[in-house]
Design an enzyme around this catalytic site. Structure first.
Site, short mmCIF file in Angstrom:
data_model
loop_
_atom_site.label_atom_id
_atom_site.label_comp_id
_atom_site.label_asym_id
_atom_site.label_seq_id
_atom_site.Cartn_x
_atom_site.Cartn_y
_atom_site.Cartn_z
N ARG A 1 -10.57 -11.00 0.95
CA ARG A 1 -11.00 -12.44 0.58
C ARG A 1 -10.79 -13.91 0.85
NH1 ARG A 1 -11.58 -9.60 -5.05
NH2 ARG A 1 -10.97 -7.45 -3.32
N LYS B 1 0.73 -0.94 0.02
CA LYS B 1 -0.27 0.15 -0.18
C LYS B 1 0.63 1.17 0.21
CE LYS B 1 -3.57 -1.69 2.78
NZ LYS B 1 -4.84 -1.54 1.43
#
Length: 491
Positions: free
Chosen positions: A346, A272
């Site tokens: 996920r 990130k």
């Protein structure tokens, strides 16, 4: 949180709170028993409007301080806003009094107007209980807090119904506070083992709620490939937590609640940007909300069988981190082609959903996660994104949110994007092209076994950078109350 007392008689010596509505009758309560020493002249001088969230104080002759809190048009949600504003104003004054060496009062009492019912009292209690929340690690002495709010009812027949409403609201507030505490804990403290132990400690207070914590060896033996892949880059290994509430006379289906528990998210190899990465300590708020929801369900004794599943991992960067291009095998045997290691939520949810289907034989699935930035862009920071494969389960989540002051917006599971989830070299692609929130939900749906299922994306409302209503900056606890109300809908 302050203690909430509901009683028939006022207590002498406690400062009094008077409620004022907006509109022409804003001054009316100031002329009654609680505010007879104020009146319209004082109200006009301070500019009282009665709008929800407005708070004023007045020094009265021989009676100390009177507090006046606006409740707007009197709708229940306005009472929550009023309660939150009241506690913040009270504690601000208490802090000033302490700094100035003045006597600090730690209690308030409020005589409820005749129209106050269970809904209004519940909202007021939520506001008072949550509006003054603070998380602070400091060498300084803590600031004074409101310890007690005494609610005085007008009729003895109201006592038990309003006590029940206040007690239930306090349980919801405690669950929200627990979620906030877990979310705000810094990640140098909060690793997967710490969060698992926190679940054990919270559940140990409640008979009938059992917790199991599984380590990385068990995860490997059972085939939790997603959790192991995401947690493989960290020196602090992953965990898997199950919380089971199975009352003797359970009604309705067996519900499995699944929460994303990423205790810190660097993004992994798909790292990130530095700006905002410090907020990733709250990337486990979905898991925290499931832990707190199970604790609240047990505290309320809801007659519904519920299992909470929380896969816990830290997504870090190292030589053992998983890579774009890897193929990961999940608990149920299905495989995923990894394309972005920052889409780690996920991956761990897929394992837990498969476990709920195959091992637990659950009847209804709900997962909650700070999953996609796309959903935050779509809905902002005060509304959760909801995906569901049946109208019934979608309506239950939305209605549950309305009952507890959390807003949800149903998003589509677009059939024309479903084929994009398929991979050429595995069963599924982790990050298909297209709208990110929708394709993430379509990916998760592959692991639900066709069961009734809802996916709650809380990337926006799980944390806040400003004060509004009962919310303060930091982790908000969003979704915890909705999950409990959702479970209660089956009771």
């Amino acid at each position: 949180m302050p203690d909430i007392e509901v009683a028939v008689q006022p207590r002498r010596g406690l400062p009094v709170v008077v409620l004022a509505r907006s509109g022409e009758d804003a001054f009316a309560p100031l002329l009654g028993p609680g505010g007879a020493d104020l009146g319209p002249d004082w109200a006009e001088a301070v500019g009282l409007t009665g709008k929800a969230g407005e708070v004023h104080t007045a020094a009265t002759h021989g009676a100390g301080i009177r507090w006046v809190a606006g409740i707007g048009d009197g709708e229940p949600q306005q009472w929550r806003k009023a309660g939150a504003a009241l506690v913040r104003a009270f504690e601000s004054r208490a802090s000033s009094d302490a700094d100035a060496g003045r006597r600090v009062t730690r209690a308030l009492q409020l005589t409820l107007p005749p129209e106050a019912g269970a809904a209004e009292v519940a909202e007021l209690v939520l506001g008072v209980s949550l509006g003054g929340y603070r998380y602070l690690v400091s060498a300084n002495a803590p600031k004074p807090r409101l310890r007690t709010l005494r609610l005085v009812v007008g009729e003895p027949g109201q006592l038990e119904p309003l006590r029940t409403a206040a007690s239930r609201a306090s349980a919801f507030a405690a669950g929200t506070t627990a979620t906030r505490d877990m979310g705000n804990t810094p990640s140098n403290v909060k690793d997967p083992a710490w969060l698992a132990n926190t679940a054990v400690k919270l559940a140990s207070q409640l008979p009938g709620l059992t917790v199991n914590v599984y380590d990385e060896k068990w995860l490997a033996a059972e085939g939790f490939g997603g959790v192991l892949a995401v947690g493989g880059g960290s020196s602090r290994p992953p965990r898997f937590v199950t919380l089971t509430w199975s009352p003797a006379k359970a009604a309705g289906p067996h519900i499995a609640l699944v929460g994303k528990g990423i205790t810190f998210d660097t993004g992994g190899i798909s790292i990130k940007p530095a700006d905002g990465m410090h907020l990733m300590r709250t990337d486990m708020c979905g898991g925290a909300s499931v832990i707190a929801a199970l604790v609240t369900v047990a505290r309320l004794g809801l007659p519904v069988r519920v299992t909470g599943l929380v896969p816990l991992a830290e997504n870090h960067v190292s030589g053992s981190a998983y890579r774009p291009g890897d193929i990961v095998r999940h608990y149920d045997g299905q495989t995923t082609e990894v394309s972005n290691t920052d889409a780690e939520g996920r991956m761990v949810l897929a394992d837990a959903l498969g476990y709920a289907v195959r091992k637990l034989k659950a009847d209804v699935l709900v997962d909650v996660a700070t999953l996609t930035g796309a959903m935050k862009l779509s809905l902002g920071t005060r509304i959760g994104g909801l995906f569901a494969n049946t109208d019934d389960i979608a309506a239950r989540v939305i209605d549950a949110g309305e009952r507890c002051g959390e807003a949800w917006w149903r998003m589509p599971l677009l059939a024309d994007l479903d084929d994009d989830v398929a991979s050429d070299i595995a069963d599924w692609r982790q990050c298909p092209p297209g709208p990110g929130g929708i394709t993430a939900a379509l990916f998760l749906q592959k692991f639900t076994g066709g069961l009734p299922w809802a996916h709650m994306d809380i990337a926006g409302p799980a944390r806040s950078d400003k004060v509004f209503d009962e919310v303060v900056p930091g982790a908000t606890g969003f979704a915890t109350r909705t999950l409990v109300e959702f479970v209660a809908s089956y009771a």
